[in-house]
Design a protein around this motif. Structure first.
Motif, PDB file in Angstrom:
ATOM      1  N   UNK A 289       0.858  -1.451  -0.205  1.00 41.26           N
ATOM      2  CA  UNK A 289       0.068   0.008   0.063  1.00 41.26           C
ATOM      3  C   UNK A 289       0.831   1.271   0.024  1.00 41.26           C
ATOM      4  N   UNK A 290       2.227   0.972   0.488  1.00 43.62           N
ATOM      5  CA  UNK A 290       2.954   2.168   0.444  1.00 43.62           C
ATOM      6  C   UNK A 290       3.784   2.065  -0.795  1.00 43.62           C
ATOM      7  N   UNK A 291       3.845   3.083  -1.765  1.00 43.13           N
ATOM      8  CA  UNK A 291       4.574   2.955  -2.971  1.00 43.13           C
ATOM      9  C   UNK A 291       6.357   2.909  -2.748  1.00 43.13           C
ATOM     10  N   UNK A 292       6.566   3.210  -1.463  1.00 43.46           N
ATOM     11  CA  UNK A 292       7.940   3.384  -1.455  1.00 43.46           C
ATOM     12  C   UNK A 292       8.398   2.076  -0.727  1.00 43.46           C
ATOM     13  N   UNK A 293       7.685   0.958  -0.389  1.00 46.21           N
ATOM     14  CA  UNK A 293       7.849  -0.341   0.118  1.00 46.21           C
ATOM     15  C   UNK A 293       7.631  -1.376  -0.841  1.00 46.21           C
ATOM     16  N   UNK A 294       8.704  -2.127  -1.077  1.00 48.39           N
ATOM     17  CA  UNK A 294       8.527  -3.461  -1.684  1.00 48.39           C
ATOM     18  C   UNK A 294       8.741  -4.588  -0.936  1.00 48.39           C
ATOM     19  N   UNK A 295       8.046  -5.597  -0.834  1.00 44.34           N
ATOM     20  CA  UNK A 295       8.388  -7.279  -0.111  1.00 44.34           C
ATOM     21  C   UNK A 295       8.781  -7.987  -1.178  1.00 44.34           C
ATOM     22  N   UNK A 296       9.963  -8.541  -0.666  1.00 43.19           N
ATOM     23  CA  UNK A 296      10.665  -9.630  -1.629  1.00 43.19           C
ATOM     24  C   UNK A 296      10.636 -11.057  -1.019  1.00 43.19           C
ATOM     25  N   UNK A 297      10.533 -12.053  -1.673  1.00 43.82           N
ATOM     26  CA  UNK A 297      10.454 -13.437  -1.133  1.00 43.82           C
ATOM     27  C   UNK A 297      11.788 -13.997  -1.915  1.00 43.82           C
ATOM     28  N   UNK A 298      12.722 -14.663  -1.419  1.00 45.83           N
ATOM     29  CA  UNK A 298      13.624 -14.897  -1.649  1.00 45.83           C
ATOM     30  C   UNK A 298      14.284 -15.831  -0.960  1.00 45.83           C
ATOM     31  N   UNK A 299      15.661 -16.622  -1.385  1.00 47.38           N
ATOM     32  CA  UNK A 299      16.290 -17.636  -0.480  1.00 47.38           C
ATOM     33  C   UNK A 299      17.283 -17.006   0.285  1.00 47.38           C
ATOM     34  N   UNK A 300      17.508 -17.390   1.602  1.00 50.41           N
ATOM     35  CA  UNK A 300      18.638 -17.119   2.357  1.00 50.41           C
ATOM     36  C   UNK A 300      19.839 -17.581   1.688  1.00 50.41           C
ATOM     37  N   UNK A 301      20.991 -17.391   2.433  1.00 55.97           N
ATOM     38  CA  UNK A 301      22.404 -18.376   1.802  1.00 55.97           C
ATOM     39  C   UNK A 301      22.133 -19.871   1.833  1.00 55.97           C
ATOM     40  N   UNK A 302      21.394 -20.352   2.640  1.00 52.86           N
ATOM     41  CA  UNK A 302      20.967 -21.721   2.892  1.00 52.86           C
ATOM     42  C   UNK A 302      19.935 -22.307   2.077  1.00 52.86           C
ATOM     43  N   UNK A 303      19.010 -21.389   1.278  1.00 56.63           N
ATOM     44  CA  UNK A 303      17.993 -21.812   0.846  1.00 56.63           C
ATOM     45  C   UNK A 303      16.723 -21.624   1.573  1.00 56.63           C
ATOM     46  N   UNK A 304      16.588 -21.039   2.890  1.00 57.36           N
ATOM     47  CA  UNK A 304      15.557 -21.096   3.468  1.00 57.36           C
ATOM     48  C   UNK A 304      14.755 -19.919   2.955  1.00 57.36           C
ATOM     49  N   UNK A 305      13.493 -19.813   2.783  1.00 61.95           N
ATOM     50  CA  UNK A 305      12.644 -18.836   2.131  1.00 61.95           C
ATOM     51  C   UNK A 305      12.408 -17.708   3.119  1.00 61.95           C
ATOM     52  N   UNK A 306      12.606 -16.455   2.801  1.00 66.80           N
ATOM     53  CA  UNK A 306      12.573 -15.379   3.523  1.00 66.80           C
ATOM     54  C   UNK A 306      11.652 -14.360   2.915  1.00 66.80           C
ATOM     55  N   UNK A 307      11.150 -13.247   3.680  1.00 69.74           N
ATOM     56  CA  UNK A 307      10.364 -12.336   3.259  1.00 69.74           C
ATOM     57  C   UNK A 307      11.200 -10.988   3.751  1.00 69.74           C
ATOM     58  N   UNK A 308      11.444  -9.944   2.914  1.00 66.99           N
ATOM     59  CA  UNK A 308      12.084  -8.893   3.283  1.00 66.99           C
ATOM     60  C   UNK A 308      11.498  -7.672   2.932  1.00 66.99           C
ATOM     61  N   UNK A 309      11.323  -6.717   3.728  1.00 74.13           N
ATOM     62  CA  UNK A 309      10.659  -5.379   3.249  1.00 74.13           C
ATOM     63  C   UNK A 309      11.679  -4.461   2.983  1.00 74.13           C
ATOM     64  N   UNK A 310      11.837  -3.742   1.773  1.00 72.83           N
ATOM     65  CA  UNK A 310      12.614  -2.755   1.466  1.00 72.83           C
ATOM     66  C   UNK A 310      11.917  -1.543   1.168  1.00 72.83           C
ATOM     67  N   UNK A 311      12.334  -0.579   1.715  1.00 74.78           N
ATOM     68  CA  UNK A 311      11.895   0.994   1.424  1.00 74.78           C
ATOM     69  C   UNK A 311      12.702   1.685   0.635  1.00 74.78           C
ATOM     70  N   UNK A 312      12.491   2.282  -0.303  1.00 78.83           N
ATOM     71  CA  UNK A 312      13.330   3.168  -1.149  1.00 78.83           C
ATOM     72  C   UNK A 312      12.690   4.713  -1.505  1.00 78.83           C
ATOM     73  N   UNK A 313      13.267   5.602  -1.209  1.00 73.77           N
ATOM     74  CA  UNK A 313      12.873   6.979  -1.205  1.00 73.77           C
ATOM     75  C   UNK A 313      14.118   7.916  -1.413  1.00 73.77           C
ATOM     76  N   UNK A 314      13.725   9.102  -1.287  1.00 72.67           N
ATOM     77  CA  UNK A 314      14.649  10.272  -1.646  1.00 72.67           C
ATOM     78  C   UNK A 314      16.221  10.087  -0.851  1.00 72.67           C
ATOM     79  N   UNK A 315      15.837   9.365   0.301  1.00 70.64           N
ATOM     80  CA  UNK A 315      17.071   9.413   1.286  1.00 70.64           C
ATOM     81  C   UNK A 315      17.902   8.172   0.986  1.00 70.64           C
ATOM     82  N   UNK A 316      17.338   7.134   0.192  1.00 67.24           N
ATOM     83  CA  UNK A 316      18.005   5.787  -0.046  1.00 67.24           C
ATOM     84  C   UNK A 316      17.156   4.658   0.015  1.00 67.24           C
TER      85      UNK A 316
END
Length: 79
Positions: free
Chosen positions: A32-59
């Motif tokens: 719902x927040x255009x600055x936030x994207x949720x990613x689903x992907x593997x850890x280094x050992x293949x365990x599925x993780x969900x990671x929320x990343x915010x990107x805005x003018x500050x980085x």
């Protein structure tokens, strides 16, 4: 290197595991927040993780990281 714990994810290098799904993700979900994207992907050992990343003018910053919940895996990882 100190040991870090993130929920049930316990590793000597949590930062590597947390950052991996944003660059090596299986799926990306808009929120719902255009600055936030949720990613689903593997850890280094293949365990599925969900990671929320915010990107805005500050980085870019990780604001959420945990073992992937069913709602992020349903339909393509699990039935």
């Amino acid at each position: 290197m100190p040991r870090s714990d993130v929920g049930d994810l316990q590793t000597d290098s949590v930062d590597d595991d947390v950052m991996r799904p944003s660059g090596h993700h299986w799926c990306a979900f808009e929120t719902n927040d255009p600055a936030v994207t949720m990613f689903t992907g593997p850890s280094r050992t293949g365990v599925p993780l969900e990671v929320g990343v915010v990107t805005d003018e500050e980085g870019t910053a990780v604001i959420h990281a945990m073992l992937a919940r069913e709602k992020f895996l349903k339909g393509w990882w699990i039935r």
